[in-house]
Design a protein around this motif. Structure first.
Motif, PDB file in Angstrom:
ATOM      1  N   MET A 103      -2.503  -8.736  -2.195  1.00 30.52           N
ATOM      2  CA  MET A 103      -1.727  -7.551  -2.593  1.00 30.52           C
ATOM      3  C   MET A 103      -2.617  -6.560  -3.327  1.00 30.52           C
ATOM      4  O   MET A 103      -2.450  -5.347  -3.209  1.00 30.52           O
ATOM      5  CB  MET A 103      -0.555  -7.959  -3.501  1.00 30.52           C
ATOM      6  CG  MET A 103       0.531  -8.742  -2.799  1.00 30.52           C
ATOM      7  SD  MET A 103       1.942  -9.070  -3.897  1.00 30.52           S
ATOM      8  CE  MET A 103       1.307 -10.427  -4.883  1.00 30.52           C
ATOM      9  N   ARG A 130       0.568 -16.259  -4.641  1.00 29.28           N
ATOM     10  CA  ARG A 130      -0.167 -16.551  -5.886  1.00 29.28           C
ATOM     11  C   ARG A 130      -1.029 -15.357  -6.275  1.00 29.28           C
ATOM     12  O   ARG A 130      -1.551 -14.629  -5.418  1.00 29.28           O
ATOM     13  CB  ARG A 130      -1.017 -17.816  -5.747  1.00 29.28           C
ATOM     14  CG  ARG A 130      -1.967 -17.789  -4.591  1.00 29.28           C
ATOM     15  CD  ARG A 130      -2.631 -19.144  -4.335  1.00 29.28           C
ATOM     16  NE  ARG A 130      -3.071 -19.214  -2.957  1.00 29.28           N
ATOM     17  CZ  ARG A 130      -3.364 -20.311  -2.293  1.00 29.28           C
ATOM     18  NH1 ARG A 130      -3.293 -21.476  -2.875  1.00 29.28           N
ATOM     19  NH2 ARG A 130      -3.750 -20.269  -1.035  1.00 29.28           N
ATOM     20  N   GLU A 155       9.660   3.241   7.513  1.00 37.81           N
ATOM     21  CA  GLU A 155       9.370   1.809   7.652  1.00 37.81           C
ATOM     22  C   GLU A 155      10.077   1.259   8.888  1.00 37.81           C
ATOM     23  O   GLU A 155      11.279   1.446   9.057  1.00 37.81           O
ATOM     24  CB  GLU A 155       9.820   1.074   6.386  1.00 37.81           C
ATOM     25  CG  GLU A 155       9.882  -0.439   6.497  1.00 37.81           C
ATOM     26  CD  GLU A 155       8.564  -1.095   6.931  1.00 37.81           C
ATOM     27  OE1 GLU A 155       7.524  -0.818   6.319  1.00 37.81           O
ATOM     28  OE2 GLU A 155       8.591  -1.885   7.914  1.00 37.81           O
ATOM     29  N   ARG A 173       4.139  -7.673   4.367  1.00 35.28           N
ATOM     30  CA  ARG A 173       3.666  -9.059   4.297  1.00 35.28           C
ATOM     31  C   ARG A 173       3.985  -9.729   2.952  1.00 35.28           C
ATOM     32  O   ARG A 173       3.585 -10.864   2.710  1.00 35.28           O
ATOM     33  CB  ARG A 173       2.171  -9.115   4.612  1.00 35.28           C
ATOM     34  CG  ARG A 173       1.908  -9.095   6.122  1.00 35.28           C
ATOM     35  CD  ARG A 173       0.468  -8.876   6.449  1.00 35.28           C
ATOM     36  NE  ARG A 173       0.089  -7.470   6.342  1.00 35.28           N
ATOM     37  CZ  ARG A 173      -1.143  -7.012   6.395  1.00 35.28           C
ATOM     38  NH1 ARG A 173      -2.137  -7.865   6.552  1.00 35.28           N
ATOM     39  NH2 ARG A 173      -1.389  -5.717   6.302  1.00 35.28           N
ATOM     40  N   ARG A 222      10.669  -1.932   9.723  1.00 36.83           N
ATOM     41  CA  ARG A 222      11.543  -3.103   9.514  1.00 36.83           C
ATOM     42  C   ARG A 222      12.842  -2.704   8.807  1.00 36.83           C
ATOM     43  O   ARG A 222      12.963  -1.600   8.284  1.00 36.83           O
ATOM     44  CB  ARG A 222      10.836  -4.136   8.617  1.00 36.83           C
ATOM     45  CG  ARG A 222       9.529  -4.661   9.151  1.00 36.83           C
ATOM     46  CD  ARG A 222       8.937  -5.632   8.118  1.00 36.83           C
ATOM     47  NE  ARG A 222       7.507  -5.825   8.311  1.00 36.83           N
ATOM     48  CZ  ARG A 222       6.967  -6.880   8.926  1.00 36.83           C
ATOM     49  NH1 ARG A 222       7.733  -7.839   9.404  1.00 36.83           N
ATOM     50  NH2 ARG A 222       5.651  -6.977   9.051  1.00 36.83           N
ATOM     51  N   ALA A 247       0.845  -1.205   0.000  1.00 43.83           N
ATOM     52  CA  ALA A 247       0.000   0.000   0.000  1.00 43.83           C
ATOM     53  C   ALA A 247       0.878   1.251   0.000  1.00 43.83           C
ATOM     54  O   ALA A 247       0.687   2.167  -0.811  1.00 43.83           O
ATOM     55  CB  ALA A 247      -0.935  -0.010   1.212  1.00 43.83           C
ATOM     56  N   GLU A 277      -4.340  -3.428   3.150  1.00 44.79           N
ATOM     57  CA  GLU A 277      -5.329  -4.439   2.727  1.00 44.79           C
ATOM     58  C   GLU A 277      -6.574  -4.409   3.608  1.00 44.79           C
ATOM     59  O   GLU A 277      -7.681  -4.676   3.144  1.00 44.79           O
ATOM     60  CB  GLU A 277      -4.706  -5.841   2.679  1.00 44.79           C
ATOM     61  CG  GLU A 277      -4.146  -6.390   3.998  1.00 44.79           C
ATOM     62  CD  GLU A 277      -5.174  -7.090   4.870  1.00 44.79           C
ATOM     63  OE1 GLU A 277      -6.184  -7.548   4.344  1.00 44.79           O
ATOM     64  OE2 GLU A 277      -4.954  -7.149   6.119  1.00 44.79           O
ATOM     65  N   VAL A 288       7.535   4.490  13.547  1.00 44.04           N
ATOM     66  CA  VAL A 288       6.824   5.718  13.908  1.00 44.04           C
ATOM     67  C   VAL A 288       6.178   5.519  15.275  1.00 44.04           C
ATOM     68  O   VAL A 288       5.546   4.484  15.528  1.00 44.04           O
ATOM     69  CB  VAL A 288       5.765   6.041  12.832  1.00 44.04           C
ATOM     70  CG1 VAL A 288       4.803   7.121  13.315  1.00 44.04           C
ATOM     71  CG2 VAL A 288       6.454   6.467  11.544  1.00 44.04           C
TER      72      VAL A 288
HETATM   73  C1  LIG Z   1       0.330 -15.871   4.888  1.00 49.37           C
HETATM   74  C2  LIG Z   1      -0.096 -14.862   3.858  1.00 49.37           C
HETATM   75  C3  LIG Z   1      -0.380 -15.284   2.592  1.00 49.37           C
HETATM   76  C4  LIG Z   1      -0.747 -14.366   1.611  1.00 49.37           C
HETATM   77  N1  LIG Z   1      -0.942 -14.799   0.323  1.00 49.37           N
HETATM   78  C5  LIG Z   1      -1.169 -13.891  -0.645  1.00 49.37           C
HETATM   79  C6  LIG Z   1      -1.185 -14.300  -2.004  1.00 49.37           C
HETATM   80  O1  LIG Z   1      -0.958 -15.478  -2.309  1.00 49.37           O
HETATM   81  N2  LIG Z   1      -1.420 -13.351  -2.947  1.00 49.37           N
HETATM   82  C7  LIG Z   1      -1.618 -12.026  -2.632  1.00 49.37           C
HETATM   83  O2  LIG Z   1      -1.827 -11.213  -3.531  1.00 49.37           O
HETATM   84  N3  LIG Z   1      -1.603 -11.630  -1.347  1.00 49.37           N
HETATM   85  C8  LIG Z   1      -1.362 -12.521  -0.361  1.00 49.37           C
HETATM   86  N4  LIG Z   1      -1.275 -12.107   0.931  1.00 49.37           N
HETATM   87  C9  LIG Z   1      -1.698 -10.744   1.291  1.00 49.37           C
HETATM   88  C10 LIG Z   1      -0.653  -9.668   1.044  1.00 49.37           C
HETATM   89  O3  LIG Z   1       0.628 -10.103   1.433  1.00 49.37           O
HETATM   90  C11 LIG Z   1      -1.051  -8.446   1.839  1.00 49.37           C
HETATM   91  O4  LIG Z   1      -2.437  -8.149   1.642  1.00 49.37           O
HETATM   92  C12 LIG Z   1      -0.288  -7.198   1.472  1.00 49.37           C
HETATM   93  O5  LIG Z   1       1.080  -7.502   1.294  1.00 49.37           O
HETATM   94  C13 LIG Z   1      -0.503  -6.165   2.573  1.00 49.37           C
HETATM   95  O6  LIG Z   1       0.152  -4.958   2.242  1.00 49.37           O
HETATM   96  P1  LIG Z   1      -0.061  -3.674   3.163  1.00 49.37           P
HETATM   97  O7  LIG Z   1       0.778  -2.615   2.600  1.00 49.37           O
HETATM   98  O8  LIG Z   1      -1.507  -3.445   3.352  1.00 49.37           O
HETATM   99  O9  LIG Z   1       0.474  -4.114   4.614  1.00 49.37           O
HETATM  100  P2  LIG Z   1       1.922  -4.582   5.073  1.00 49.37           P
HETATM  101  O10 LIG Z   1       2.551  -5.393   4.005  1.00 49.37           O
HETATM  102  O11 LIG Z   1       1.752  -5.224   6.398  1.00 49.37           O
HETATM  103  O12 LIG Z   1       2.718  -3.206   5.186  1.00 49.37           O
HETATM  104  C14 LIG Z   1       2.632  -2.374   6.299  1.00 49.37           C
HETATM  105  C15 LIG Z   1       4.026  -1.918   6.655  1.00 49.37           C
HETATM  106  O13 LIG Z   1       3.950  -1.046   7.775  1.00 49.37           O
HETATM  107  C16 LIG Z   1       5.091  -1.271   8.584  1.00 49.37           C
HETATM  108  N5  LIG Z   1       4.831  -0.761   9.925  1.00 49.37           N
HETATM  109  C17 LIG Z   1       4.001  -1.256  10.881  1.00 49.37           C
HETATM  110  N6  LIG Z   1       4.007  -0.449  11.974  1.00 49.37           N
HETATM  111  C18 LIG Z   1       4.855   0.577  11.702  1.00 49.37           C
HETATM  112  C19 LIG Z   1       5.284   1.724  12.407  1.00 49.37           C
HETATM  113  N7  LIG Z   1       4.842   1.988  13.654  1.00 49.37           N
HETATM  114  N8  LIG Z   1       6.177   2.566  11.835  1.00 49.37           N
HETATM  115  C20 LIG Z   1       6.647   2.326  10.574  1.00 49.37           C
HETATM  116  N9  LIG Z   1       6.265   1.237   9.845  1.00 49.37           N
HETATM  117  C21 LIG Z   1       5.380   0.388  10.397  1.00 49.37           C
HETATM  118  C22 LIG Z   1       5.254  -2.784   8.534  1.00 49.37           C
HETATM  119  O14 LIG Z   1       6.559  -3.160   8.897  1.00 49.37           O
HETATM  120  C23 LIG Z   1       4.945  -3.066   7.069  1.00 49.37           C
HETATM  121  O15 LIG Z   1       6.113  -3.051   6.275  1.00 49.37           O
HETATM  122  C24 LIG Z   1      -0.879 -13.001   1.930  1.00 49.37           C
HETATM  123  C25 LIG Z   1      -0.601 -12.568   3.236  1.00 49.37           C
HETATM  124  C26 LIG Z   1      -0.195 -13.484   4.184  1.00 49.37           C
HETATM  125  C27 LIG Z   1       0.160 -13.000   5.566  1.00 49.37           C
END
Ligand SMILES: Cc1cc2nc3c(=O)[nH]c(=O)nc-3n(C[C@H](O)[C@H](O)[C@H](O)COP(=O)(O)OP(=O)(O)OC[C@H]3O[C@@H](n4cnc5c(N)ncnc54)[C@H](O)[C@@H]3O)c2cc1C
Length: 412
Positions: free
Chosen positions: A390, A106, A78, A86, A80, A59, A381, A194
């Motif tokens: 994703m 996938r 970030e 994820r 990490r 995102a 998400e 943060v």
């Molecule tokens: C087991 C599993 C299987 C999946 N399988 C699939 C699949 O096959 N296909 C698919 O399309 N999707 C899949 N997904 C879903 C997909 O990975 C996620 O929906 C997507 O990556 C989420 O992105 P995001 O940016 O919303 O959140 P995140 O990826 O969680 O990003 C949020 C970020 O914020 C950071 N953060 C948190 N707190 C703080 C803070 N206080 N200060 C600074 N940074 C912070 C975190 O470290 C992280 O990097 C899967 C997820 C999981 C867990």
């Protein structure tokens, strides 16, 4: 690049490197818009803003990429030591350059934004599931072999597309966030959790763990709900958001357990290392299309089964799965080299795998979760209709990027 907007810079770079046809009509070309197109390109000219994005998952990265292209000044913070959130390809614990996905793996064919960005960054795709060999189904300790075509015509769950339609990013899913990050490199600050976000009529102020304060016109917060309460907001967020981040919006558990083997001994029986069990679990062999002889098998657990595994020590986790899998891959104990696991509930910066609200939670809170509060916008998400994909992260990131792009630079 002090005197050029990013957009102007890109345009000039394309001209220099021949990205646009210069040969016979240089004057005409100079008047045209840059030849930049991406699945989420932001349109229209709006005042440039200083934007702080919290989180470099899909995102935050997709929003940061498009906002930067549209001429805004973006900083991504970030927690990490890596980007992707994820999306996390495990690479270091395996031999022979093998890798396996702890998160996103996938991609179904209708996820146009995920596929669109893979194409935008020239990342090739491969079939997700093996195209030959027997799949296995273990039910009540009895193993059934499923021929390739029968399996590929089936679906991982009733409402999904068929197995045969899923694809993956060649070389690992992390290549997608990496492609965004390469472009945004100097704008991303890793290991920068943060801790507080304060807004007033003068701007928005973001304080990180070493005490540094960042000032912006807008903030985009992409932090997953289970760990959002680690940030102090002033003024406080709406009661609905407080409810959602205090356990009022359920998240699914998910844990993946990986095992490495010196040889793909299952191939002696014509198996491809993939299948299902009634535990329930999915069984994957992420090395199915890579050079051998070593191989990796993976147990993909969700909900109660993931919680059960999380409650065990690392060695007991491995033994637990190996014991069950003696009925799937007979003799497995003799071949295993080592194992490891990734629990998304125990993950410090996720606290869960994906948003999985009850119908009631969704009805009451869904609308509020992605709603901007003053200068603070929200994505991830959990703030989309594609929980656990994703695609949801990207769609919500682009929705929030559009809000920020089109907003006035100062609130009145
Ligand atoms: C087991 C599993 C299987 C999946 N399988 C699939 C699949 O096959 N296909 C698919 O399309 N999707 C899949 N997904 C879903 C997909 O990975 C996620 O929906 C997507 O990556 C989420 O992105 P995001 O940016 O919303 O959140 P995140 O990826 O969680 O990003 C949020 C970020 O914020 C950071 N953060 C948190 N707190 C703080 C803070 N206080 N200060 C600074 N940074 C912070 C975190 O470290 C992280 O990097 C899967 C997820 C999981 C867990």
């Amino acid at each position: 690049m002090p005197d050029l907007t990013r957009r102007e810079f890109l345009f000039k770079t394309m001209l220099i490197t021949g990205g646009l046809a210069l040969a016979s009509c240089e004057d005409e070309v100079q008047d045209e818009e840059p030849d930049y197109e991406s699945p989420g390109m932001l349109l229209g000219d709006y005042p440039p803003k200083n934007v702080i994005i919290v989180g470099a998952g899909m995102a935050g990265l997709s929003a940061g990429y498009e906002l930067t292209h549209a001429g805004h000044n973006v900083t991504i913070l970030e927690a990490r030591s890596r980007v992707g959130g994820r999306v996390h390809t495990h690479r270091n614990e395996f031999s022979d350059g093998h890798f396996a996905e702890a998160g996103a793996a996938r991609i179904p064919p209708d996820h146009d934004m995920t596929l669109g960005y893979a194409d935008h960054f020239n990342l090739p795709l491969d079939p997700f599931y093996p195209q030959s060999g027997f799949f296995v189904y273990l039910s009540e300790n009895t193993r059934t072999l499923i021929p390739t075509n029968d399996f590929l015509e089936g679906r991982p769950w009733p409402t999904s597309v068929q197995h045969k339609d899923y694809v993956k990013i060649r070389g690992g899913t992390d290549l997608l966030p990496t492609a965004f990050a390469e472009y945004l490199a100097d704008q991303i600050q890793l290991m920068t959790p943060v801790e507080s976000i304060t807004q007033n009529s003068g701007g928005v102020f973001v304080r990180v763990s070493d005490g540094t304060e960042f000032t912006g016109d807008r903030v985009l917060c992409t932090v997953p709900l289970p760990v959002l309460n680690r940030i102090q907001f002033s003024p406080q967020l709406s009661s609905e958001k407080l409810d959602a981040m205090s356990g009022g919006y359920n998240y699914a558990s998910s844990t993946r357990l990986f095992m490495q083997f010196a040889e793909r001994f299952w191939e002696n029986e014509g198996l491809n290392g993939w299948g299902y069990s009634d535990w329930p679990e999915e069984i994957w062999q992420p090395t199915w299309d890579r050079e051998g002889p070593r191989g990796i098998l993976m147990s993909y657990l969700r909900y109660d089964r993931a919680d059960e595994l999380d409650a065990l020590s690392a060695s007991n986790q491995l033994e637990h799965v190996l014991n069950r899998w003696e009925n799937v891959f007979p003799g497995i104990h003799d071949h295993v080299e080592h194992g490891s696991s990734h629990s998304w509930v125990k993950d410090e910066w996720s606290g869960g795998a994906w948003a999985s609200p009850t119908e009631e939670q969704y009805e009451v809170l869904e609308h509020h979760i992605g709603e901007a509060e003053g200068r603070i916008h929200f994505a991830g998400e959990h703030a989309s209709d594609y929980h656990g994909w994703m695609q949801g992260a990207i769609v919500s990131g682009l929705r929030a990027a559009t809000e920020i792009h089109e907003s006035a630079s100062l609130l009145t």
